[in-house]
Design an enzyme around this catalytic site. Structure first.
Site, PDB file in Angstrom:
ATOM      1  N   GLU A  87      -8.357   1.361   1.150  1.00 44.36           N
ATOM      2  CA  GLU A  87      -8.364   0.992   2.555  1.00 44.36           C
ATOM      3  C   GLU A  87      -8.513   2.172   3.490  1.00 44.36           C
ATOM      4  OE1 GLU A  87      -4.492  -0.866   2.428  1.00 44.36           O
ATOM      5  OE2 GLU A  87      -3.704   0.807   3.572  1.00 44.36           O
ATOM      6  N   CYS A 113      -7.909   6.785   9.707  1.00 43.98           N
ATOM      7  CA  CYS A 113      -7.048   7.209   8.598  1.00 43.98           C
ATOM      8  C   CYS A 113      -7.799   6.895   7.300  1.00 43.98           C
ATOM      9  CB  CYS A 113      -5.735   6.430   8.684  1.00 43.98           C
ATOM     10  SG  CYS A 113      -4.642   6.676   7.289  1.00 43.98           S
ATOM     11  N   CYS A 120      -2.137   6.617  -6.614  1.00 43.66           N
ATOM     12  CA  CYS A 120      -1.642   7.985  -6.437  1.00 43.66           C
ATOM     13  C   CYS A 120      -0.775   8.361  -7.625  1.00 43.66           C
ATOM     14  CB  CYS A 120      -0.825   8.062  -5.147  1.00 43.66           C
ATOM     15  SG  CYS A 120      -0.301   9.737  -4.730  1.00 43.66           S
ATOM     16  N   CYS A 124       5.875   8.544  -5.180  1.00 45.90           N
ATOM     17  CA  CYS A 124       7.027   8.560  -4.265  1.00 45.90           C
ATOM     18  C   CYS A 124       7.749   7.213  -4.307  1.00 45.90           C
ATOM     19  CB  CYS A 124       6.578   8.867  -2.849  1.00 45.90           C
ATOM     20  SG  CYS A 124       5.776  10.477  -2.727  1.00 45.90           S
ATOM     21  N   CYS A 127       6.986   4.565  -1.478  1.00 45.55           N
ATOM     22  CA  CYS A 127       5.589   4.328  -1.090  1.00 45.55           C
ATOM     23  C   CYS A 127       4.963   3.200  -1.904  1.00 45.55           C
ATOM     24  CB  CYS A 127       4.780   5.607  -1.275  1.00 45.55           C
ATOM     25  SG  CYS A 127       3.027   5.403  -0.946  1.00 45.55           S
ATOM     26  N   SER A 225       4.416  16.187   4.290  1.00 44.46           N
ATOM     27  CA  SER A 225       5.364  15.079   4.179  1.00 44.46           C
ATOM     28  C   SER A 225       6.661  15.629   3.597  1.00 44.46           C
ATOM     29  CB  SER A 225       4.799  13.980   3.270  1.00 44.46           C
ATOM     30  OG  SER A 225       3.716  13.349   3.913  1.00 44.46           O
ATOM     31  N   HIS A 227      10.221  14.832   4.560  1.00 45.34           N
ATOM     32  CA  HIS A 227      11.113  13.679   4.356  1.00 45.34           C
ATOM     33  C   HIS A 227      12.568  13.983   3.990  1.00 45.34           C
ATOM     34  CE1 HIS A 227       7.304  11.819   4.660  1.00 45.34           C
ATOM     35  NE2 HIS A 227       7.051  11.551   3.404  1.00 45.34           N
ATOM     36  N   ASN A 301       8.974   1.951   6.689  1.00 45.76           N
ATOM     37  CA  ASN A 301       8.397   0.631   6.870  1.00 45.76           C
ATOM     38  C   ASN A 301       8.686  -0.208   5.624  1.00 45.76           C
ATOM     39  OD1 ASN A 301       6.806  -1.159   8.266  1.00 45.76           O
ATOM     40  ND2 ASN A 301       5.223   0.379   8.630  1.00 45.76           N
ATOM     41  N   CYS A 344       0.146   2.471   5.374  1.00 45.51           N
ATOM     42  CA  CYS A 344      -0.992   2.586   4.479  1.00 45.51           C
ATOM     43  C   CYS A 344      -0.600   2.085   3.091  1.00 45.51           C
ATOM     44  CB  CYS A 344      -1.437   4.038   4.393  1.00 45.51           C
ATOM     45  SG  CYS A 344      -2.152   4.610   5.936  1.00 45.51           S
TER      46      CYS A 344
HETATM   47  N1  SAH Z   1      -0.207  11.487   0.013  1.00 50.94           N
HETATM   48  C1  SAH Z   1      -0.181  12.063   1.299  1.00 50.94           C
HETATM   49  C2  SAH Z   1      -0.969  11.285   2.329  1.00 50.94           C
HETATM   50  C3  SAH Z   1      -0.881   9.798   2.269  1.00 50.94           C
HETATM   51  S1  SAH Z   1       0.672   9.082   2.653  1.00 50.94           S
HETATM   52  C4  SAH Z   1       1.244  12.268   1.770  1.00 50.94           C
HETATM   53  O1  SAH Z   1       2.163  11.745   1.141  1.00 50.94           O
HETATM   54  O2  SAH Z   1       1.419  12.981   2.743  1.00 50.94           O
HETATM   55  C5  SAH Z   1       0.685   9.180   4.404  1.00 50.94           C
HETATM   56  C6  SAH Z   1       2.076   9.067   5.034  1.00 50.94           C
HETATM   57  O3  SAH Z   1       2.583   7.718   4.899  1.00 50.94           O
HETATM   58  C7  SAH Z   1       3.097   9.981   4.373  1.00 50.94           C
HETATM   59  O4  SAH Z   1       3.754  10.789   5.320  1.00 50.94           O
HETATM   60  C8  SAH Z   1       4.016   8.984   3.713  1.00 50.94           C
HETATM   61  O5  SAH Z   1       5.273   9.512   3.576  1.00 50.94           O
HETATM   62  C9  SAH Z   1       3.961   7.795   4.631  1.00 50.94           C
HETATM   63  N2  SAH Z   1       4.496   6.568   4.023  1.00 50.94           N
HETATM   64  C10 SAH Z   1       4.395   6.155   2.752  1.00 50.94           C
HETATM   65  N3  SAH Z   1       5.072   5.004   2.558  1.00 50.94           N
HETATM   66  C11 SAH Z   1       5.623   4.681   3.752  1.00 50.94           C
HETATM   67  C12 SAH Z   1       6.434   3.604   4.208  1.00 50.94           C
HETATM   68  N4  SAH Z   1       6.830   2.623   3.404  1.00 50.94           N
HETATM   69  N5  SAH Z   1       6.813   3.611   5.514  1.00 50.94           N
HETATM   70  C13 SAH Z   1       6.401   4.599   6.354  1.00 50.94           C
HETATM   71  N6  SAH Z   1       5.633   5.629   5.986  1.00 50.94           N
HETATM   72  C14 SAH Z   1       5.245   5.677   4.693  1.00 50.94           C
HETATM   73 FE1  SF4 Z   2       1.144   9.407  -2.977  1.00 53.17          FE
HETATM   74 FE2  SF4 Z   2       1.605  10.076  -0.393  1.00 53.17          FE
HETATM   75 FE3  SF4 Z   2       2.376   7.654  -1.385  1.00 53.17          FE
HETATM   76 FE4  SF4 Z   2       3.630   9.862  -2.151  1.00 53.17          FE
HETATM   77  S1  SF4 Z   2       3.554   9.031  -0.061  1.00 53.17           S
HETATM   78  S2  SF4 Z   2       2.942   8.202  -3.527  1.00 53.17           S
HETATM   79  S3  SF4 Z   2       1.973  11.350  -2.220  1.00 53.17           S
HETATM   80  S4  SF4 Z   2       0.296   8.405  -1.156  1.00 53.17           S
END
Ligand code: SAH
Ligand code: SF4
Length: 355
Positions: A87, A113, A120, A124, A127, A225, A227, A301, A344
């Site tokens: 996406e 974006c 991935c 995480c 995520c 990122s 966190h 989220n 995302c």
């Molecule tokens: N892999 C890279 C880029 C893609 S993720 C990274 O992790 O930076 C892009 C952003 O979306 C990251 O900062 C990630 O922490 C955030 N993200 C992932 N899952 C999320 C969720 N459930 N709620 C809010 N932000 C989220």
């Molecule tokens: Fe991958 Fe970024 Fe999601 Fe972590 S937050 S699993 S690095 S897409």
């Protein structure tokens, strides 16, 4: 899968296709006219088009689904040649501004974006993209085409400014060669002409790759990122932190070449009861002292099945105010497209569920 014309810089295409003035014309068709097939390329001889069609595709992506939010955010589900999907998101950052006579003073501003992988590897715990595991890297052309496809669908002319954030599915630095190639193609003066300053690579913190990206000197911004402020929690959230701990990331950021006036963005995903307390804010201030940093606080989220919860607004604001009071630049990210499918990775998963 055939390579796409969008996999190459103009110079590279000139080594593959002769004569070079035809490459200039083709480049115009790709990035100024947004051609989706060889048929569209009116001034290119039929014989050349037939020869090229055997080796290349024009645009490697097709739109399979679109969700439009009331705030102007549009999430696209895009399909690749092998049938896999990912996406990209069209984000309206600023509304169009009119003066009293109704004339446009300022056009609306948009950011795209983009995804860099299907799935991935980083895994995480918060995520949704991570839940589906890793399928494959995107090619440079598949990254480039996300911008071309979304600009075309929104009738956004090639010379209108656009920002790109590498914050969709996937870890950009885990696919660094293709991401770097896409960055170069976006920057092409006779193409989309999107400068490095308009491109932000977001990473979960592969510190050695942050160095490599810096050495490439592409002029892009990075977003980290982060966190968490201690390695124990960060390793729970981002398992890879065991190999690339907080300290190694901060050191890599300090080495990263940035414009003297600019700052590196640190993204801090706020999760209720995990990292939303003032003690964490205090540690964050300490951690980032000596780094040219700005902080972007993100509300977690939630999605079905996650153990984590969204923080309260009061805690978020208190966290933000603490950082600002202690001299850090800080913003709270307004979650765009909340009514469609939020962060995302969530659009793709939603479609899977509905099937
Ligand atoms: N892999 C890279 C880029 C893609 S993720 C990274 O992790 O930076 C892009 C952003 O979306 C990251 O900062 C990630 O922490 C955030 N993200 C992932 N899952 C999320 C969720 N459930 N709620 C809010 N932000 C989220
Ligand atoms: Fe991958 Fe970024 Fe999601 Fe972590 S937050 S699993 S690095 S897409």
């Amino acid at each position: 899968m055939k390579p796409s014309l969008m996999d190459y810089t103009q110079k590279e295409l000139m080594t593959l296709i002769k004569p070079s003035f035809r490459v200039k014309q083709i480049y115009g068709w790709l990035y100024h006219q947004y051609a989706s097939s060889f048929d569209d390329m009116k001034n290119i001889p039929k014989a050349l088009k037939e020869e090229l069609a055997e080796k290349f595709v024009v645009n490697p992506l097709t739109i399979v689904n679109k969700e439009v939010s009331t705030d102007g955010t549009i999430k696209y589900l895009l399909q690749m040649q092998d049938g896999k999907t990912m996406e990209a998101v069209w984000l309206k950052m600023k509304e169009k501004q009119l003066d009293d006579n109704g004339d446009v003073i300022q056009e609306a501003k948009y950011t795209i974006c983009v995804s860099t992988q299907v799935g991935c590897k980083v895994g995480c715990s918060f995520c949704l993209t991570a839940k589906g595991g890793f399928t494959r890297d995107l090619t440079a052309g598949e990254i480039v085409s996300q911008v071309v496809t979304l600009k075309k669908d929104n009738e956004h002319k090639h010379n209108r400014k656009i920002n790109i954030v590498y914050m969709g599915m996937g870890e950009p630095l885990d696919n660094l060669d293709n991401v770097a190639q896409a960055i170069k193609i976006f920057k092409e003066e006779e193409g989309l002409c999107i400068g490095g300053k308009r491109q932000t690579v977001s990473t979960s913190g592969l510190s050695n790759k942050i160095d490599r990206l810096g050495e490439m000197d592409l002029g892009v911004h990075i977003a980290i990122s982060l966190h968490a402020v201690d390695d124990e929690l960060r390793s729970e959230l981002i398992p890879m932190n065991k190999a690339h701990n907080i300290n190694s990331i901060i050191e890599a950021v300090k080495r990263f070449p940035i414009d003297t006036r600019k700052k590196v963005m640190f993204e801090y995903l706020v999760i209720k009861g995990k990292n939303d307390d003032i003690g964490s804010a205090k540690k964050l201030v300490k951690l980032l002292s000596g780094v040219k940093a700005k902080v972007n606080l993100i509300y977690f989220n939630p999605y079905p099945g996650t153990p984590y919860e969204r923080p309260s607004k009061a805690d978020m604001v208190a966290f933000d105010e603490y950082l600002i009071k202690h001299g850090l630049l800080c913003t709270i990210r307004d979650s765009k497209g909340m009514d469609i499918s939020a962060a995302c990775g969530q659009l793709k998963e939603k479609i899977k569920e509905e099937k």
